[in-house]
Design a protein around this motif. Structure first.
Motif, PDB file in Angstrom:
ATOM      1  N   GLY A   4       0.812  -1.209   0.000  1.00 22.03           N
ATOM      2  CA  GLY A   4       0.000   0.000   0.000  1.00 22.03           C
ATOM      3  C   GLY A   4       0.845   1.258   0.000  1.00 22.03           C
ATOM      4  N   GLU A   5       1.890   1.281   0.813  1.00 27.54           N
ATOM      5  CA  GLU A   5       2.789   2.445   0.849  1.00 27.54           C
ATOM      6  C   GLU A   5       3.516   2.609  -0.479  1.00 27.54           C
ATOM      7  N   LEU A   6       3.960   1.491  -1.062  1.00 30.96           N
ATOM      8  CA  LEU A   6       4.645   1.528  -2.352  1.00 30.96           C
ATOM      9  C   LEU A   6       3.733   2.090  -3.441  1.00 30.96           C
ATOM     10  N   LEU A   7       2.506   1.596  -3.509  1.00 34.70           N
ATOM     11  CA  LEU A   7       1.586   2.057  -4.541  1.00 34.70           C
ATOM     12  C   LEU A   7       1.167   3.504  -4.317  1.00 34.70           C
ATOM     13  N   ALA A   8       0.975   3.902  -3.072  1.00 34.73           N
ATOM     14  CA  ALA A   8       0.637   5.296  -2.789  1.00 34.73           C
ATOM     15  C   ALA A   8       1.775   6.223  -3.199  1.00 34.73           C
ATOM     16  N   THR A  16      -4.710  10.361  -4.992  1.00 34.99           N
ATOM     17  CA  THR A  16      -5.820  11.254  -5.334  1.00 34.99           C
ATOM     18  C   THR A  16      -7.130  10.763  -4.728  1.00 34.99           C
ATOM     19  N   LEU A  17      -7.401   9.466  -4.869  1.00 30.42           N
ATOM     20  CA  LEU A  17      -8.658   8.900  -4.355  1.00 30.42           C
ATOM     21  C   LEU A  17      -8.573   8.510  -2.878  1.00 30.42           C
ATOM     22  N   GLU A  18      -7.388   8.661  -2.277  1.00 26.78           N
ATOM     23  CA  GLU A  18      -7.176   8.325  -0.866  1.00 26.78           C
ATOM     24  C   GLU A  18      -7.547   6.875  -0.566  1.00 26.78           C
ATOM     25  N   LEU A  19      -7.136   5.970  -1.466  1.00 22.15           N
ATOM     26  CA  LEU A  19      -7.422   4.553  -1.260  1.00 22.15           C
ATOM     27  C   LEU A  19      -6.679   4.048  -0.027  1.00 22.15           C
ATOM     28  N   ALA A  20      -7.354   3.217   0.762  1.00 22.44           N
ATOM     29  CA  ALA A  20      -6.749   2.627   1.952  1.00 22.44           C
ATOM     30  C   ALA A  20      -6.554   1.136   1.713  1.00 22.44           C
ATOM     31  N   TYR A  21      -5.365   0.654   2.002  1.00 22.41           N
ATOM     32  CA  TYR A  21      -5.026  -0.766   1.856  1.00 22.41           C
ATOM     33  C   TYR A  21      -5.282  -1.447   3.191  1.00 22.41           C
ATOM     34  N   LEU A  22      -6.358  -2.215   3.278  1.00 20.87           N
ATOM     35  CA  LEU A  22      -6.756  -2.842   4.533  1.00 20.87           C
ATOM     36  C   LEU A  22      -6.107  -4.203   4.732  1.00 20.87           C
TER      37      LEU A  22
END
Length: 145
Positions: A4-8, A16-22
């Motif tokens: 998630g950190e890598l993709l962000a 932009t969409l503030e996606l959260a990796y759960l």
């Protein structure tokens, strides 16, 4: 660094969409799209494009988790994507992506010099658990790193 950190850090649309990796494992990834007014559609729910990006991002997360150890010799790329909208989505939504073929089978094709293709199934759900969309993203591992 987590997936998630890598993709962000590397994919601006994730930020932009503030996606959260759960959750991100080699078999499954779960991402959340918060309810954001600027990305709503005409009925007040998340825009279809935002939902598509959520689903594609979830599929990419599971692919990176499953094949991150192959990146020196192959590049993961989406080949085809299809989405079916089932119910109106209102509020935050969550996408669950599941790898559609066994990892060793896909790696064996890569080892044999082939360019494997494999589906990733994605379900997008509202907070009440209703499935709002179903998506399939076909990925490939393009040899060559």
């Amino acid at each position: 660094m987590t997936i998630g950190e890598l993709l962000a850090a590397t994919v601006p649309m994730v930020r932009t969409l503030e996606l959260a990796y759960l959750e991100t494992t080699p078999e499954k990834a779960v991402l959340a799209l918060p309810d954001q007014e600027e990305y709503r559609n005409h009925v007040g729910g998340p825009h279809a494009g935002a939902m598509f990006t959520l689903g594609e991002s979830a599929s990419g997360a599971v692919v990176l988790a499953a094949f991150g150890d192959q990146l020196a010799r192959a590049v993961p790329l989406p080949v085809h994507a299809e989405i079916d909208f089932r119910k109106i989505a209102l509020g935050p939504v969550t996408a669950t992506a599941t790898l559609g073929r066994p990892i060793p089978e896909i790696v064996a094709e890569l080892d044999a010099g082939e360019r494997p293709e494999f589906p990733v199934a994605v379900e997008i759900r509202r907070e009440d658990g209703a499935v709002t969309a179903e998506m399939t993203v076909v990925w490939t591992l393009r040899p060559g790193g």
